[in-house]
Design a protein around this motif. Structure first.
Motif, PDB file in Angstrom:
ATOM      1  N   MET A  56      -9.757  49.073 -83.189  1.00 15.18           N
ATOM      2  CA  MET A  56     -10.505  49.772 -82.638  1.00 15.18           C
ATOM      3  C   MET A  56     -11.760  48.767 -82.169  1.00 15.18           C
ATOM      4  O   MET A  56     -12.167  48.637 -82.998  1.00 15.18           O
ATOM      5  CB  MET A  56     -10.457  51.494 -83.145  1.00 15.18           C
ATOM      6  N   ILE A  57     -12.263  48.354 -81.206  1.00 17.35           N
ATOM      7  CA  ILE A  57     -13.243  47.641 -81.189  1.00 17.35           C
ATOM      8  C   ILE A  57     -14.241  48.503 -80.617  1.00 17.35           C
ATOM      9  O   ILE A  57     -14.069  49.343 -79.976  1.00 17.35           O
ATOM     10  CB  ILE A  57     -12.672  46.735 -80.298  1.00 17.35           C
ATOM     11  N   ALA A  58     -15.952  48.156 -80.665  1.00 13.04           N
ATOM     12  CA  ALA A  58     -16.937  49.202 -80.905  1.00 13.04           C
ATOM     13  C   ALA A  58     -17.875  48.128 -80.423  1.00 13.04           C
ATOM     14  O   ALA A  58     -17.742  46.956 -80.941  1.00 13.04           O
ATOM     15  CB  ALA A  58     -16.830  49.948 -81.553  1.00 13.04           C
ATOM     16  N   ASN A  59     -18.990  47.646 -79.929  1.00 16.04           N
ATOM     17  CA  ASN A  59     -19.950  47.773 -79.414  1.00 16.04           C
ATOM     18  C   ASN A  59     -20.381  46.166 -79.604  1.00 16.04           C
ATOM     19  O   ASN A  59     -20.386  45.592 -79.795  1.00 16.04           O
ATOM     20  CB  ASN A  59     -21.274  47.852 -81.398  1.00 16.04           C
ATOM     21  N   ALA A  60     -19.059  46.120 -78.831  1.00 11.98           N
ATOM     22  CA  ALA A  60     -18.634  44.709 -77.879  1.00 11.98           C
ATOM     23  C   ALA A  60     -19.527  44.741 -76.663  1.00 11.98           C
ATOM     24  O   ALA A  60     -19.585  45.491 -76.225  1.00 11.98           O
ATOM     25  CB  ALA A  60     -17.152  44.033 -78.148  1.00 11.98           C
ATOM     26  N   PRO A  61     -19.907  42.960 -76.409  1.00 16.46           N
ATOM     27  CA  PRO A  61     -20.289  42.782 -75.428  1.00 16.46           C
ATOM     28  C   PRO A  61     -19.382  42.538 -74.357  1.00 16.46           C
ATOM     29  O   PRO A  61     -18.101  42.404 -73.868  1.00 16.46           O
ATOM     30  CB  PRO A  61     -21.021  41.464 -75.902  1.00 16.46           C
ATOM     31  N   PRO A  62     -19.586  43.936 -73.273  1.00 18.85           N
ATOM     32  CA  PRO A  62     -18.871  44.294 -72.278  1.00 18.85           C
ATOM     33  C   PRO A  62     -17.759  43.067 -71.547  1.00 18.85           C
ATOM     34  O   PRO A  62     -16.826  42.646 -71.351  1.00 18.85           O
ATOM     35  CB  PRO A  62     -19.178  45.325 -71.255  1.00 18.85           C
ATOM     36  N   ASN A  63     -18.540  42.196 -71.558  1.00 17.33           N
ATOM     37  CA  ASN A  63     -17.993  40.790 -70.503  1.00 17.33           C
ATOM     38  C   ASN A  63     -17.529  40.367 -71.168  1.00 17.33           C
ATOM     39  O   ASN A  63     -15.977  39.441 -70.987  1.00 17.33           O
ATOM     40  CB  ASN A  63     -19.121  40.310 -69.749  1.00 17.33           C
ATOM     41  N   GLN A  64     -17.625  40.102 -72.610  1.00 18.38           N
ATOM     42  CA  GLN A  64     -16.624  39.141 -73.792  1.00 18.38           C
ATOM     43  C   GLN A  64     -15.486  39.900 -74.120  1.00 18.38           C
ATOM     44  O   GLN A  64     -14.655  39.370 -73.629  1.00 18.38           O
ATOM     45  CB  GLN A  64     -17.671  39.082 -75.108  1.00 18.38           C
ATOM     46  N   LEU A  65     -15.545  41.750 -73.841  1.00 14.04           N
ATOM     47  CA  LEU A  65     -14.210  42.104 -73.932  1.00 14.04           C
ATOM     48  C   LEU A  65     -13.388  41.973 -73.120  1.00 14.04           C
ATOM     49  O   LEU A  65     -12.028  41.945 -73.336  1.00 14.04           O
ATOM     50  CB  LEU A  65     -15.094  43.881 -74.209  1.00 14.04           C
ATOM     51  N   LEU A  66     -14.213  42.111 -71.833  1.00 17.06           N
ATOM     52  CA  LEU A  66     -13.222  42.161 -70.496  1.00 17.06           C
ATOM     53  C   LEU A  66     -12.762  40.648 -70.618  1.00 17.06           C
ATOM     54  O   LEU A  66     -11.412  40.715 -70.548  1.00 17.06           O
ATOM     55  CB  LEU A  66     -13.605  41.848 -69.698  1.00 17.06           C
TER      56      LEU A  66
END
Length: 628
Positions: free
Chosen positions: A108-118
């Motif tokens: 489970m991934i959380a609190n990741a910068p949305p653009n990097q996660l994308l």
């Protein structure tokens, strides 16, 4: 060749120019909070371990298995990705889950910068989609007997060939680019499919990349923010301030980033809340002691202490006294005497556009005139690359008007637009007005004149008790009345590549289902579509979220200059005789793309004004820039 250690932005710039040359997308190391759930069964969790402030890296081991490696302060762990599924519904919030079916694990991934996660998830999904499950499988026995040295090699970039394979097999990337999943991307769904043979359908570069490509000066601002500086960035209309702001939001960890704006509609546009709602001190007119007492409420204090990055859009409309009080409250609530209590500030706006609202006779104080501004803001950056307008003559006129100047030649040129024919295909020019009462009167009058039955579209609000909040903080009304022939404006990006953008002009040409369904709208860009409900989300104080579902349309015979800020209009008509604010004429004029799509009635150079204090501030910015 691309240098091996090239930055993500350099890589994206390269592939956007040469999409046919192999590498298409490389997933950068992902900074996040990482939780590993061990499952006893499909629904029961046996054990949970959380690792904070770690990096996730995609790679392959010596057997060419796909691996996700977690590098943390205390541990470095690897998980083979053989039989897995991806859950990406909350990517906009920096959350996603990788389920390892063969190992009974949830990563489970959380609190990741949305653009990097994308990008991370797109790369992972792309590699999964093109892999052949029958090739490259190494048995347990072979692994045990293997003499290969243990290794980990970062995964190769997603190639153009792999992207094409996915597109041919599935018709799309495995992760659907739904509205809400991709920061500031236009939603693409079955109801917004590209027309066959259109230029956009032949584009070789996948659409999810384009929102990430910045100009060099925008990239400079992003780098300053990522380096931890307190930054104010500004620029004339059309220089991509909102575009950049959304990139910044997507580059910061969501849990510690609070996105705000001076107005509700501006806040909704960037997925945030109002600055007043975040601060919790009301209008800030009370004494410091009373403001501090208001901010000391448990819910408000929690968000003040949780905040590490505070983004404020349309800072020009924030009153200076309010800003000063806010800075003092931040220090007191957080128990930290650093500027703003140690919170990183990212401020955006143009003081040469709309100023703070003030009562008659009340002295106006801009934020930059306060001691708090001098204490907090490390760097001021002005964007200069205009992207909205495509007419250099018009750009030159706008730059002069922005500074409160208008030569005789410019006056003549603007007056000459009075005879422009900007209507096309039944779509009439939108009249920009200085007063909201005029807007309502003009729209209602024209609607009443149309013959035919009216169709009423009522919004669907998640909480009817919050309708007034949703009315003030979303760009759509609760009750929309339409007829055939109604002039409308699109209030949300639906498909940027086809011209269906916020501010696009159209006309209702019919309704589905025997004139009882959704409206059919012909837009000036040439697209004819059935317009259906879209969703807006508003964050209230205390972290509660409320939603409104409504057609993304507004009546467009007339529109207020104030509400048009940030929009690009295909055809606009304006009467500036009742301009009452410095910068108001500039805001109105700069909504148009070019002089051909503009009609100015009764133009008087007296309406062109810029506040002298603001001019001095910008002169100081430019002097500072030149000395650097």
């Amino acid at each position: 060749m691309i240098p091996k250690q090239s930055t993500l932005q350099e890589h994206l710039n390269y592939i956007m120019k040469t999409p046919e040359k192999g590498p298409l997308l490389r997933a950068p190391p992902l900074q996040c909070t990482f939780t590993v759930e061990t499952l006893a069964s499909k629904e029961n969790v046996k054990k949970t371990v959380t690792h904070k402030k770690v990096k996730l890296i995609l790679g392959r081991n010596e057997f060419r298995d796909m691996i996700v490696r977690m590098d943390g302060p205390k541990h470095s762990l690897q998980y083979p990705l053989r039989d897995f599924s991806l859950h990406k519904r909350f990517m906009k919030e920096g959350k996603a889950t990788i389920t390892l079916k063969d190992l009974n694990l949830n990563l489970m991934i959380a609190n990741a910068p949305p653009n990097q996660l994308l990008i991370f998830m797109k790369t992972l999904a792309g590699k999964q989609a093109v892999s052949n499950p029958r090739v490259g499988i190494v048995s347990v026995r072979q692994r045990l007997l293997s003499t290969l040295p243990k290794s980990f090699e970062e995964i190769s970039p997603l190639t153009f060939k792999e992207y094409e394979t996915v597109r041919k097999n599935n018709g799309r990337m495995p992760l659907k680019e739904r509205n809400g999943n991709v920061p500031d991307a236009s939603p693409v769904s079955s109801k917004h499919k590209k027309n066959k043979g259109s230029p956009s359908s032949k584009a070789k570069v996948p659409r999810f990349l384009s929102p990430l490509v910045l100009t060099s000066e925008q990239q400079h601002v992003l780098q300053l923010v990522q380096a931890g500086h307190n930054v104010f960035f500004t620029g004339s209309a059309g220089t991509g301030k909102s575009f950049l702001l959304k990139r910044i939001v997507g580059a910061l960890p969501p849990d510690a980033t609070f996105v705000t704006a001076s107005t509700g509609v501006a806040a909704c546009h960037i997925g945030g809340t109002t600055l007043h709602s975040f601060a919790g001190i009301g209008g800030g007119k009370a004494s410091f002691e009373q403001c501090l007492q208001l901010a000391s409420r448990k819910v408000i204090t929690q968000q003040w202490k949780k905040c590490r990055h505070l983004i404020v859009d349309e800072i020009s409309m924030v009153d200076g006294d309010f800003f000063k009080k806010l800075e003092a409250v931040g220090r007191a609530i957080r128990g930290n005497d650093r500027p703003f209590g140690g919170i990183q500030l990212i401020l955006c706006g143009d003081f040469l556009q709309l100023p703070p609202v003030s009562k008659p006779g009340e002295k106006r104080l801009f934020c930059f005139q306060t001691s708090a501004w001098d204490r907090c803001i490390n760097l001021n950056v002005e964007l200069t690359d205009v992207r909205r307008q495509d007419d250099q003559e018009f750009i030159n006129i706008l730059q002069s008007v922005r500074l409160g100047r208008c030569t005789d030649d410019m006056v003549s040129r603007l007056k000459s637009t009075e005879n422009n024919v900007v209507e096309r295909d039944g779509i009439k020019a939108t009249r920009l007005c200085t007063h909201r009462e005029d807007v309502n009167h003009i729209n209602q009058e024209h609607l009443d004149k149309l013959s035919g039955n009216m169709q009423i579209f009522q919004s669907i609000d998640s909480d009817p008790n919050q309708s007034s909040l949703l009315e003030s903080q979303t760009p759509v009304v609760s009750r929309l009345v339409l007829k055939v022939g109604t002039q409308v404006m699109l209030m949300k990006n639906l498909d940027v590549s086809r011209g269906l953008v916020n501010g696009a002009r159209g006309v209702v040409i019919g309704f589905k289902l025997g004139n009882e369904g959704y409206p059919i709208v012909r837009f000036m860009c040439g697209v004819i579509i059935e317009v259906k409900h879209e969703k807006w989300t508003v964050r209230a104080s205390g972290g509660n979220y409320f939603t409104r579902r409504q057609l993304p349309l507004k009546l467009a015979w007339a529109f207020s200059i104030h509400k048009s800020q940030g929009m690009t209009l295909d055809c606009a008509e304006m009467s500036l005789s009742r301009v009452f604010e410095a910068g108001q004429a500039y805001v109105a004029l700069s909504r148009a793309r070019n002089l051909k799509g503009l009609r100015v009635l009764d133009f008087n150079p007296a309406c062109v004004r810029a506040h002298p204090d603001v001019l001095k501030f910008y002169q100081g910015l430019r002097r500072s820039h030149c000395s650097d």
